[in-house]
Scaffold this active site. Structure first.
Site, PDB file in Angstrom:
ATOM      1  N   HIS A 296     -10.570  11.431  16.198  1.00  0.00           N
ATOM      2  CA  HIS A 296     -10.543  10.049  15.717  1.00  0.00           C
ATOM      3  C   HIS A 296      -9.191   9.820  15.044  1.00  0.00           C
ATOM      4  O   HIS A 296      -8.748  10.624  14.219  1.00  0.00           O
ATOM      5  CB  HIS A 296     -11.682   9.833  14.722  1.00  0.00           C
ATOM      6  CG  HIS A 296     -11.582   8.520  14.020  1.00  0.00           C
ATOM      7  ND1 HIS A 296     -11.417   7.346  14.707  1.00  0.00           N
ATOM      8  CD2 HIS A 296     -11.586   8.199  12.704  1.00  0.00           C
ATOM      9  CE1 HIS A 296     -11.337   6.352  13.835  1.00  0.00           C
ATOM     10  NE2 HIS A 296     -11.429   6.839  12.622  1.00  0.00           N
TER      11      HIS A 296
ATOM     12  N   CYS B  27     -16.826   5.046  12.433  1.00  0.00           N
ATOM     13  CA  CYS B  27     -15.770   5.632  13.281  1.00  0.00           C
ATOM     14  C   CYS B  27     -16.273   6.780  14.148  1.00  0.00           C
ATOM     15  O   CYS B  27     -15.625   7.150  15.125  1.00  0.00           O
ATOM     16  CB  CYS B  27     -14.596   6.093  12.427  1.00  0.00           C
ATOM     17  SG  CYS B  27     -13.887   4.772  11.458  1.00  0.00           S
TER      18      CYS B  27
ATOM     19  N   ASN C  85      -6.096   2.821  13.379  1.00  0.00           N
ATOM     20  CA  ASN C  85      -7.499   3.231  13.396  1.00  0.00           C
ATOM     21  C   ASN C  85      -8.349   2.099  13.985  1.00  0.00           C
ATOM     22  O   ASN C  85      -8.413   1.014  13.414  1.00  0.00           O
ATOM     23  CB  ASN C  85      -7.916   3.556  11.955  1.00  0.00           C
ATOM     24  CG  ASN C  85      -9.356   4.012  11.827  1.00  0.00           C
ATOM     25  OD1 ASN C  85     -10.164   3.852  12.745  1.00  0.00           O
ATOM     26  ND2 ASN C  85      -9.693   4.565  10.670  1.00  0.00           N
TER      27      ASN C  85
HETATM   28  N1  COA Z   1       2.631   0.348   1.313  1.00  0.00           N
HETATM   29  C1  COA Z   1       3.262   0.821   0.235  1.00  0.00           C
HETATM   30  N2  COA Z   1       2.630   1.446  -0.779  1.00  0.00           N
HETATM   31  C2  COA Z   1       1.315   1.621  -0.653  1.00  0.00           C
HETATM   32  C3  COA Z   1       0.576   1.149   0.434  1.00  0.00           C
HETATM   33  C4  COA Z   1       1.292   0.488   1.455  1.00  0.00           C
HETATM   34  N3  COA Z   1       0.707   0.021   2.553  1.00  0.00           N
HETATM   35  N4  COA Z   1      -0.711   1.456   0.267  1.00  0.00           N
HETATM   36  C5  COA Z   1      -0.816   2.099  -0.907  1.00  0.00           C
HETATM   37  N5  COA Z   1       0.406   2.187  -1.481  1.00  0.00           N
HETATM   38  C6  COA Z   1       0.777   2.795  -2.741  1.00  0.00           C
HETATM   39  C7  COA Z   1      -0.358   2.887  -3.711  1.00  0.00           C
HETATM   40  O1  COA Z   1      -0.510   1.667  -4.411  1.00  0.00           O
HETATM   41  C8  COA Z   1       0.084   4.005  -4.612  1.00  0.00           C
HETATM   42  O2  COA Z   1       0.996   3.502  -5.542  1.00  0.00           O
HETATM   43  P1  COA Z   1       0.950   3.994  -7.063  1.00  0.00           P
HETATM   44  O3  COA Z   1       1.251   5.462  -6.992  1.00  0.00           O
HETATM   45  O4  COA Z   1       2.028   3.179  -7.680  1.00  0.00           O
HETATM   46  O5  COA Z   1      -0.417   3.692  -7.549  1.00  0.00           O
HETATM   47  C9  COA Z   1       0.860   4.937  -3.673  1.00  0.00           C
HETATM   48  O6  COA Z   1       1.174   4.140  -2.524  1.00  0.00           O
HETATM   49  C10 COA Z   1       0.091   6.157  -3.251  1.00  0.00           C
HETATM   50  O7  COA Z   1      -1.208   5.745  -2.870  1.00  0.00           O
HETATM   51  P2  COA Z   1      -2.287   6.740  -2.342  1.00  0.00           P
HETATM   52  O8  COA Z   1      -3.543   6.004  -2.066  1.00  0.00           O
HETATM   53  O9  COA Z   1      -2.333   7.942  -3.238  1.00  0.00           O
HETATM   54  O10 COA Z   1      -1.579   7.179  -0.978  1.00  0.00           O
HETATM   55  P3  COA Z   1      -2.057   8.229   0.045  1.00  0.00           P
HETATM   56  O11 COA Z   1      -0.978   9.148   0.342  1.00  0.00           O
HETATM   57  O12 COA Z   1      -3.414   8.778  -0.273  1.00  0.00           O
HETATM   58  O13 COA Z   1      -2.236   7.331   1.363  1.00  0.00           O
HETATM   59  C11 COA Z   1      -3.948   6.333   2.680  1.00  0.00           C
HETATM   60  C12 COA Z   1      -3.180   6.298   1.386  1.00  0.00           C
HETATM   61  C13 COA Z   1      -4.943   5.218   2.692  1.00  0.00           C
HETATM   62  C14 COA Z   1      -2.958   6.191   3.823  1.00  0.00           C
HETATM   63  C15 COA Z   1      -4.655   7.710   2.779  1.00  0.00           C
HETATM   64  O14 COA Z   1      -5.352   7.980   1.601  1.00  0.00           O
HETATM   65  C16 COA Z   1      -5.599   7.787   3.923  1.00  0.00           C
HETATM   66  O15 COA Z   1      -5.220   7.708   5.069  1.00  0.00           O
HETATM   67  N6  COA Z   1      -6.913   8.011   3.648  1.00  0.00           N
HETATM   68  C17 COA Z   1      -7.896   8.138   4.652  1.00  0.00           C
HETATM   69  C18 COA Z   1      -8.222   6.816   5.169  1.00  0.00           C
HETATM   70  C19 COA Z   1      -9.056   6.883   6.397  1.00  0.00           C
HETATM   71  O16 COA Z   1      -8.879   7.725   7.208  1.00  0.00           O
HETATM   72  N7  COA Z   1      -9.962   5.945   6.508  1.00  0.00           N
HETATM   73  C20 COA Z   1     -10.743   5.742   7.645  1.00  0.00           C
HETATM   74  C21 COA Z   1     -11.863   6.676   7.701  1.00  0.00           C
HETATM   75  S1  COA Z   1     -12.608   6.543   9.263  1.00  0.00           S
END
Ligand code: COA
Length: 326
Positions: free
Chosen positions: A253, A114, A283
Site C-alpha cells: 500500500h 486502505c 495514497n
Molecule cells: N509541509 C510542510 N510542513 C509540514 C507539512 C507539510 N505538508 N505537514 C506537516 N508539516 C510540519 C508539521 O507541522 C511539523 O512542524 P513542527 O515541527 O513545527 O510542529 C513538522 O512538519 C513535522 O511534522 P511530523 O508530523 O512530525 O512529520 P512526519 O515526518 O511524521 O511526517 C507524515 C508526517 C504525515 C508525512 C507522516 O507522519 C506519515 O506519513 N504518517 C503516516 C501517514 C499514513 O500513512 N497514513 C495513511 C495510513 S493508510
C-alpha cells in the site's frame, strides 16, 4: 497444473488531472522539498467534481473484465472496497453493477479502509474456492480528494484519486496461494472521518467544525504501519511455505515512501523488489494496491512463476497480505 482461485484479469484507471507539489505550495504552507523528502509523493490525481468513486471504479472494472476475456454478464459477484463510496447507500458495488451491465451478479461493498483491496481479494477467493461463484470482480476505488481538508497541510498533500480492479476465478496460473488478515480496533482513533455516520450525523455544527474531513495522527500511524505491514507480509509468506527473501515483488500500500523502505528493510528485501508508484499518485486508500498490482503486471515487472506479495494497512486499524504465484 491444477486450477485454483487466481487472477483472471486486471485493470486500473486514474483521472487525468494532476495536482503537483508545486500546485499545493499555492494552497497551503508547504514545499515540494518537504513533501518529497517526508513522503516520496510528487503529484497525485484529482477527479473532477462531478465524478464519484463508482465512475472511477467502472473504468477499472471494464478493463479488468476485458483483460479476463469475459463479458459483464459473466460476473457472478462484485465486491467493491471503498471509504469514499458515492453515498452511504445504495452500495457503490450496486451502482457499478448497473453501469457496467453485470446483471447476473450479486454486489456489495466492504470497508477495510486502505487494506480494503487485500481484504476483498481474500473474500473473493473464498467464494471461488467454495464453488459458489465462478467470476468475482474485485474493485478498489477512491475519491480521497473529496474528504481531505484542503487547509490542513499535514493530510491534504498525502492523498489522491484512482481505481483498480481484478477478476478472480479458477485459473492455471496467477494463483492466490495464501493470505493473512488482521485488525486492531483499539487504534481506530488514529485515522478517522468523525461525522456523517450514526454517531455524529451531519449538522451545521459538524460542517463548521470540519468534522466531515479525514483526521489523522500521522506519527502514530507511521510507527504502527511499519510493524503491522512487515508482520502481515511475513505471516502470509510463511503460510505459503516461502521465505521472505524468495519474494520477487512486494506490492505494498503506497502510504509513504519512508514506511515502504522501512518495511522492505525489516523483511530483508532490496529496493528493486518493491513496487513504488507513490510519486505519481500519493495514497489512494483501497485503490493503491489495486492500481499497483495492475500497473506492475502491465509494466512487465512480474514474470511467470514469480512470487508476489500484496500488503496493506489502514484505518480500523486493518492490515493484511496476499501471496500470489504468477
Ligand atoms: N509541509 C510542510 N510542513 C509540514 C507539512 C507539510 N505538508 N505537514 C506537516 N508539516 C510540519 C508539521 O507541522 C511539523 O512542524 P513542527 O515541527 O513545527 O510542529 C513538522 O512538519 C513535522 O511534522 P511530523 O508530523 O512530525 O512529520 P512526519 O515526518 O511524521 O511526517 C507524515 C508526517 C504525515 C508525512 C507522516 O507522519 C506519515 O506519513 N504518517 C503516516 C501517514 C499514513 O500513512 N497514513 C495513511 C495510513 S493508510
Amino acid at each position: 497444473m491444477m486450477e485454483q482461485a487466481g487472477i483472471l484479469g486486471l485493470g486500473c484507471y486514474l483521472p487525468p488531472r494532476k495536482l503537483t507539489n508545486k500546485d499545493l505550495e499555492k494552497m497551503v504552507d508547504t514545499s515540494d522539498e518537504w513533501i518529497v523528502t517526508r513522503t516520496g509523493i510528487r503529484e497525485r490525481r484529482v477527479a473532477p467534481k462531478e465524478v464519484a468513486a463508482s465512475d472511477l471504479g467502472v473504468e477499472a472494472a471494464r478493463l479488468a473484465i476485458k483483460d479476463a476475456n469475459l463479458k459483464p454478464e459473466d460476473i457472478d459477484l462484485i465486491i467493491t472496497a471503498t471509504v469514499t463510496g458515492d453515498m452511504a447507500f445504495p452500495s457503490t458495488s450496486c451502482i457499478i453493477q448497473d453501469k457496467i451491465g453485470a446483471r447476473n451478479s450479486a454486489a456489495f461493498d466492504i470497508n477495510a479502509a486502505c487494506s480494503g483491496f487485500v481484504f476483498a481479494v481474500t473474500i473473493a477467493k473464498q467464494f471461488v474456492d467454495s464453488g459458489l461463484y465462478k467470476n468475482v470482480l474485485v474493485i478498489g476505488t477512491e475519491k480521497m480528494t473529496s474528504l481531505v481538508d484542503w487547509e490542513d497541510r499535514s493530510t491534504c498533500v498525502l492523498f489522491g484519486d484512482g481505481a483498480g480492479a481484478c477478476v478472480i476465478g479458477k485459473t492455471k496460473d496467477r494463483h492466490i496461494v495464501s493470505y493473512f488478515l488482521g485488525s486492531d480496533g483499539a487504534g481506530g482513533n488514529l485515522l478517522k472521518l468523525p461525522a456523517g455516520g450514526s454517531r455524529i450525523p451531519a449538522t451545521e455544527e459538524t460542517v463548521k467544525n470540519k468534522m466531515h474531513f479525514l483526521k489523522m495522527e500521522g506519527n502514530e500511524v507511521f510507527k504502527l504501519a511499519v510493524k503491522v505491514m512487515a508482520d502481515a507480509a511475513n505471516k502470509a509468506i510463511t503460510k505459503a511455505g516461502f521465505l521472505c527473501t524468495e519474494i520477487d515483488l512486494l506490492i505494498p500500500h503506497q502510504a509513504n515512501m519512508r514506511i515502504l523502505n522501512a518495511v522492505a528493510k525489516k523483511m530483508g528485501l532490496p529496493e528493486e523488489k518493491i513496487f513504488f508508484n507513490i510519486a505519481k499518485y500519493g495514497n489512494m486508500s483501497s485503490a493503491s494496491t489495486a492500481v499497483a498490482l495492475a500497473e506492475a503486471s502491465k509494466e512487465g515487472r512480474i514474470k511467470k512463476g514469480d512470487k508476489v506479495c500484496l500488503v496493506a494497512f489502514g484505518a480500523g486499524l486493518t492490515y493484511g497480505a496476499v501471496v500470489i504465484k504468477w
